[in-house]
Design an enzyme around this catalytic site. Structure first.
Site, PDB file in Angstrom:
ATOM      1  N   VAL A  96       0.817  -1.228   0.000  1.00 19.43           N
ATOM      2  CA  VAL A  96       0.000   0.000   0.000  1.00 19.43           C
ATOM      3  C   VAL A  96       0.849   1.276   0.000  1.00 19.43           C
ATOM      4  O   VAL A  96       0.334   2.354  -0.319  1.00 19.43           O
ATOM      5  CB  VAL A  96      -1.002   0.041   1.186  1.00 19.43           C
ATOM      6  CG1 VAL A  96      -2.020  -1.077   1.096  1.00 19.43           C
ATOM      7  CG2 VAL A  96      -0.290   0.041   2.537  1.00 19.43           C
ATOM      8  N   SER A 107      -7.388   4.283  14.414  1.00 14.05           N
ATOM      9  CA  SER A 107      -7.040   3.723  15.731  1.00 14.05           C
ATOM     10  C   SER A 107      -7.471   4.704  16.811  1.00 14.05           C
ATOM     11  O   SER A 107      -7.558   5.911  16.558  1.00 14.05           O
ATOM     12  CB  SER A 107      -5.529   3.513  15.818  1.00 14.05           C
ATOM     13  OG  SER A 107      -5.179   2.998  17.086  1.00 14.05           O
ATOM     14  N   TYR A 139       3.383   5.744  15.172  1.00 17.80           N
ATOM     15  CA  TYR A 139       2.078   5.160  14.842  1.00 17.80           C
ATOM     16  C   TYR A 139       0.948   6.137  15.174  1.00 17.80           C
ATOM     17  O   TYR A 139       0.017   6.341  14.375  1.00 17.80           O
ATOM     18  CB  TYR A 139       1.923   3.856  15.634  1.00 17.80           C
ATOM     19  CG  TYR A 139       0.601   3.173  15.461  1.00 17.80           C
ATOM     20  CD1 TYR A 139       0.351   2.410  14.328  1.00 17.80           C
ATOM     21  CD2 TYR A 139      -0.401   3.292  16.423  1.00 17.80           C
ATOM     22  CE1 TYR A 139      -0.871   1.774  14.166  1.00 17.80           C
ATOM     23  CE2 TYR A 139      -1.618   2.658  16.273  1.00 17.80           C
ATOM     24  CZ  TYR A 139      -1.852   1.897  15.143  1.00 17.80           C
ATOM     25  OH  TYR A 139      -3.063   1.275  14.980  1.00 17.80           O
ATOM     26  N   ALA A 140       1.035   6.751  16.373  1.00 20.79           N
ATOM     27  CA  ALA A 140      -0.004   7.705  16.794  1.00 20.79           C
ATOM     28  C   ALA A 140      -0.078   8.867  15.807  1.00 20.79           C
ATOM     29  O   ALA A 140      -1.171   9.312  15.433  1.00 20.79           O
ATOM     30  CB  ALA A 140       0.284   8.213  18.201  1.00 20.79           C
ATOM     31  N   ALA A 141       1.085   9.350  15.375  1.00 22.78           N
ATOM     32  CA  ALA A 141       1.114  10.453  14.400  1.00 22.78           C
ATOM     33  C   ALA A 141       0.461  10.008  13.092  1.00 22.78           C
ATOM     34  O   ALA A 141      -0.315  10.749  12.475  1.00 22.78           O
ATOM     35  CB  ALA A 141       2.548  10.899  14.164  1.00 22.78           C
ATOM     36  N   SER A 142       0.744   8.775  12.678  1.00 22.01           N
ATOM     37  CA  SER A 142       0.180   8.299  11.403  1.00 22.01           C
ATOM     38  C   SER A 142      -1.339   8.176  11.494  1.00 22.01           C
ATOM     39  O   SER A 142      -2.059   8.548  10.564  1.00 22.01           O
ATOM     40  CB  SER A 142       0.811   6.956  10.989  1.00 22.01           C
ATOM     41  OG  SER A 142       0.335   5.877  11.776  1.00 22.01           O
ATOM     42  N   ILE A 146      -7.503  -5.100  19.655  1.00 19.12           N
ATOM     43  CA  ILE A 146      -8.161  -6.235  19.019  1.00 19.12           C
ATOM     44  C   ILE A 146      -7.143  -7.370  18.905  1.00 19.12           C
ATOM     45  O   ILE A 146      -6.001  -7.153  18.485  1.00 19.12           O
ATOM     46  CB  ILE A 146      -8.657  -5.838  17.599  1.00 19.12           C
ATOM     47  CG1 ILE A 146      -9.481  -4.525  17.638  1.00 19.12           C
ATOM     48  CG2 ILE A 146      -9.454  -6.980  16.966  1.00 19.12           C
ATOM     49  CD1 ILE A 146     -10.717  -4.536  18.499  1.00 19.12           C
TER      50      ILE A 146
HETATM   51  P1  NAP Z   1      -2.104  -7.677  11.344  1.00 21.37           P
HETATM   52  O1  NAP Z   1      -2.694  -8.814  12.082  1.00 21.37           O
HETATM   53  O2  NAP Z   1      -0.620  -7.492  11.407  1.00 21.37           O
HETATM   54  O3  NAP Z   1      -2.552  -7.744   9.821  1.00 21.37           O
HETATM   55  C1  NAP Z   1      -2.141  -6.701   8.975  1.00 21.37           C
HETATM   56  C2  NAP Z   1      -2.445  -7.043   7.534  1.00 21.37           C
HETATM   57  O4  NAP Z   1      -2.009  -5.934   6.737  1.00 21.37           O
HETATM   58  C3  NAP Z   1      -1.739  -8.272   7.047  1.00 21.37           C
HETATM   59  O5  NAP Z   1      -2.605  -8.984   6.191  1.00 21.37           O
HETATM   60  C4  NAP Z   1      -0.555  -7.710   6.264  1.00 21.37           C
HETATM   61  O6  NAP Z   1      -0.212  -8.613   5.261  1.00 21.37           O
HETATM   62  C5  NAP Z   1      -1.144  -6.405   5.710  1.00 21.37           C
HETATM   63  N1  NAP Z   1      -0.126  -5.380   5.435  1.00 21.37           N
HETATM   64  C6  NAP Z   1       0.771  -4.844   6.289  1.00 21.37           C
HETATM   65  N2  NAP Z   1       1.541  -3.944   5.653  1.00 21.37           N
HETATM   66  C7  NAP Z   1       1.114  -3.915   4.366  1.00 21.37           C
HETATM   67  C8  NAP Z   1       1.516  -3.191   3.220  1.00 21.37           C
HETATM   68  N3  NAP Z   1       2.524  -2.324   3.264  1.00 21.37           N
HETATM   69  N4  NAP Z   1       0.847  -3.395   2.062  1.00 21.37           N
HETATM   70  C9  NAP Z   1      -0.174  -4.289   2.003  1.00 21.37           C
HETATM   71  N5  NAP Z   1      -0.597  -5.001   3.045  1.00 21.37           N
HETATM   72  C10 NAP Z   1       0.039  -4.818   4.220  1.00 21.37           C
HETATM   73  O7  NAP Z   1      -2.717  -6.267  11.851  1.00 21.37           O
HETATM   74  P2  NAP Z   1      -4.103  -5.946  12.599  1.00 21.37           P
HETATM   75  O8  NAP Z   1      -3.863  -5.972  14.068  1.00 21.37           O
HETATM   76  O9  NAP Z   1      -5.189  -6.740  12.024  1.00 21.37           O
HETATM   77  O10 NAP Z   1      -4.283  -4.409  12.203  1.00 21.37           O
HETATM   78  C11 NAP Z   1      -4.979  -4.034  11.030  1.00 21.37           C
HETATM   79  C12 NAP Z   1      -5.223  -2.540  11.042  1.00 21.37           C
HETATM   80  O11 NAP Z   1      -5.920  -2.183  12.239  1.00 21.37           O
HETATM   81  C13 NAP Z   1      -3.968  -1.674  11.024  1.00 21.37           C
HETATM   82  O12 NAP Z   1      -4.183  -0.519  10.259  1.00 21.37           O
HETATM   83  C14 NAP Z   1      -3.794  -1.279  12.477  1.00 21.37           C
HETATM   84  O13 NAP Z   1      -3.093  -0.086  12.647  1.00 21.37           O
HETATM   85  C15 NAP Z   1      -5.243  -1.141  12.896  1.00 21.37           C
HETATM   86  N6  NAP Z   1      -5.449  -1.269  14.339  1.00 21.37           N
HETATM   87  C16 NAP Z   1      -5.254  -2.480  14.948  1.00 21.37           C
HETATM   88  C17 NAP Z   1      -5.475  -2.580  16.310  1.00 21.37           C
HETATM   89  C18 NAP Z   1      -5.339  -3.882  17.036  1.00 21.37           C
HETATM   90  O14 NAP Z   1      -5.549  -3.888  18.257  1.00 21.37           O
HETATM   91  N7  NAP Z   1      -5.028  -4.992  16.407  1.00 21.37           N
HETATM   92  C19 NAP Z   1      -5.856  -1.458  17.052  1.00 21.37           C
HETATM   93  C20 NAP Z   1      -6.023  -0.243  16.387  1.00 21.37           C
HETATM   94  C21 NAP Z   1      -5.824  -0.170  15.025  1.00 21.37           C
HETATM   95  P3  NAP Z   1       1.237  -8.663   4.562  1.00 21.37           P
HETATM   96  O15 NAP Z   1       2.238  -8.555   5.654  1.00 21.37           O
HETATM   97  O16 NAP Z   1       1.219  -9.923   3.809  1.00 21.37           O
HETATM   98  O17 NAP Z   1       1.287  -7.506   3.656  1.00 21.37           O
END
Ligand code: NAP
Length: 258
Positions: A65, A143, A157-160, A190
């Site tokens: 992305v 987030s 991350y917070a800034a992003s 999560i």
């Molecule tokens: P995750 O389990 O690490 O999954 C992230 C997914 O994004 C993976 O499928 C990964 O696949 C893909 N990804 C990462 N970098 C990428 C890139 N540069 N291009 C394309 N795909 C990419 O993460 P998650 O916890 O589900 O988090 C998902 C989203 O929720 C994020 O934006 C995170 O900031 C947000 N979020 C999560 C939480 C939480 O508690 N988990 C809380 C607040 C916000 P590949 O590595 O194969 O690309």
């Protein structure tokens, strides 16, 4: 009852693991044709198989992305395969922990390139096709961090994610005239593969203790909020974010829990 994504084409970035996998599954279950966008082919294949085994329709595109060419190819692939883009769930993101004193410019750039620049590139790539259809729903995974709370070790991350919310508000104004809405979901904590790998067991335990509902959320909790924002039920909502956090941002102190 009609499925809420019937005849809709949905792109889900980061759609093979964690929250994104939840979004891909829920949107497919609701009748959407889902294009899963990630960097690793093995996880992409698995989620497509998972969706197909339940009778849903999905395929994948391998891309980053934070890469403009990849995102333009992603949008073009979606058009070639499905003829339109109705919904963009831009969810891909990373959250590696690093204290400010140890943070390098490379650390900063990596997180902001994927989380913030990635939002711009993904939205921009889909925009011409949605504009042409005079229809579009964009739902960005933001987030609570950077918007409702801070978190040591996650300044980049917070800034992003603070930037993502600013982007959502301004893009919503620009795109309203094309019948495109831009909204976001702000997850709390999560339980995902990324959470376990990047933040670890001790962090998870500490978070649990600060959530009034007493546990981390599940990917589907975010997916259903995204589904609402992507549905026509939310057709008059734009530039907004929904916090989904089990009440985590509410207490003034940890003594207020229990
Ligand atoms: P995750 O389990 O690490 O999954 C992230 C997914 O994004 C993976 O499928 C990964 O696949 C893909 N990804 C990462 N970098 C990428 C890139 N540069 N291009 C394309 N795909 C990419 O993460 P998650 O916890 O589900 O988090 C998902 C989203 O929720 C994020 O934006 C995170 O900031 C947000 N979020 C999560 C939480 C939480 O508690 N988990 C809380 C607040 C916000 P590949 O590595 O194969 O690309």
């Amino acid at each position: 009852m009609t499925k809420r994504m019937e005849d809709k084409v949905v792109i889900v970035t980061g759609g093979a693991k964690g929250i994104g996998r939840g979004i891909s599954n829920v949107f497919a279950k609701e009748g959407g044709k889902v294009l899963v966008v990630v960097r690793s082919e093995d996880t992409a294949k698995k989620v497509v198989e998972e969706i197909e085994s339940k009778g849903g329709e999905a395929s994948y595109f391998i891309g980053d992305v934070s890469n403009e060419e990849d995102m333009n190819k992603m949008a073009q692939t979606c058009i070639d395969r499905y003829g339109k883009i109705d919904v963009l769930c831009h969810n891909a993101g990373i959250f590696p922990e690093k204290r400010l004193e140890d943070m390098t410019v490379e650390d900063w750039d990596l997180v902001n390139n994927i989380n913030l620049k990635g939002t711009f590139l993904t939205v921009k790539a889909c925009l011409p096709y949605m504009k042409e259809e005079n229809y579009g729903k964009m739902v960005i995974t933001s987030s609570i961090t950077g918007n409702k709370v801070g978190n040591p070790g996650l300044t980049h991350y917070a800034a992003s994610k603070g930037g993502v919310n600013g982007f959502i508000k301004s893009a919503a104004i620009e795109l309203a005239k094309y019948n495109i809405t831009v909204n976001g979901v702000e997850p709390g904590n999560i339980m995902t593969e990324g959470m376990e790998a990047q933040l670890g067991a001790e962090y998870i335990k500490a978070q649990e203790a600060s959530i009034p509902m007493g546990k981390l959320g599940e990917p589907e909790d975010i997916a259903y909020a995204a589904l609402f924002l992507a549905s026509d039920e939310a057709k008059y909502i734009t530039g907004q974010t929904i916090t989904v956090d089990g009440g985590q941002i509410l207490p003034e102190s940890k003594f207020d829990i229990n």
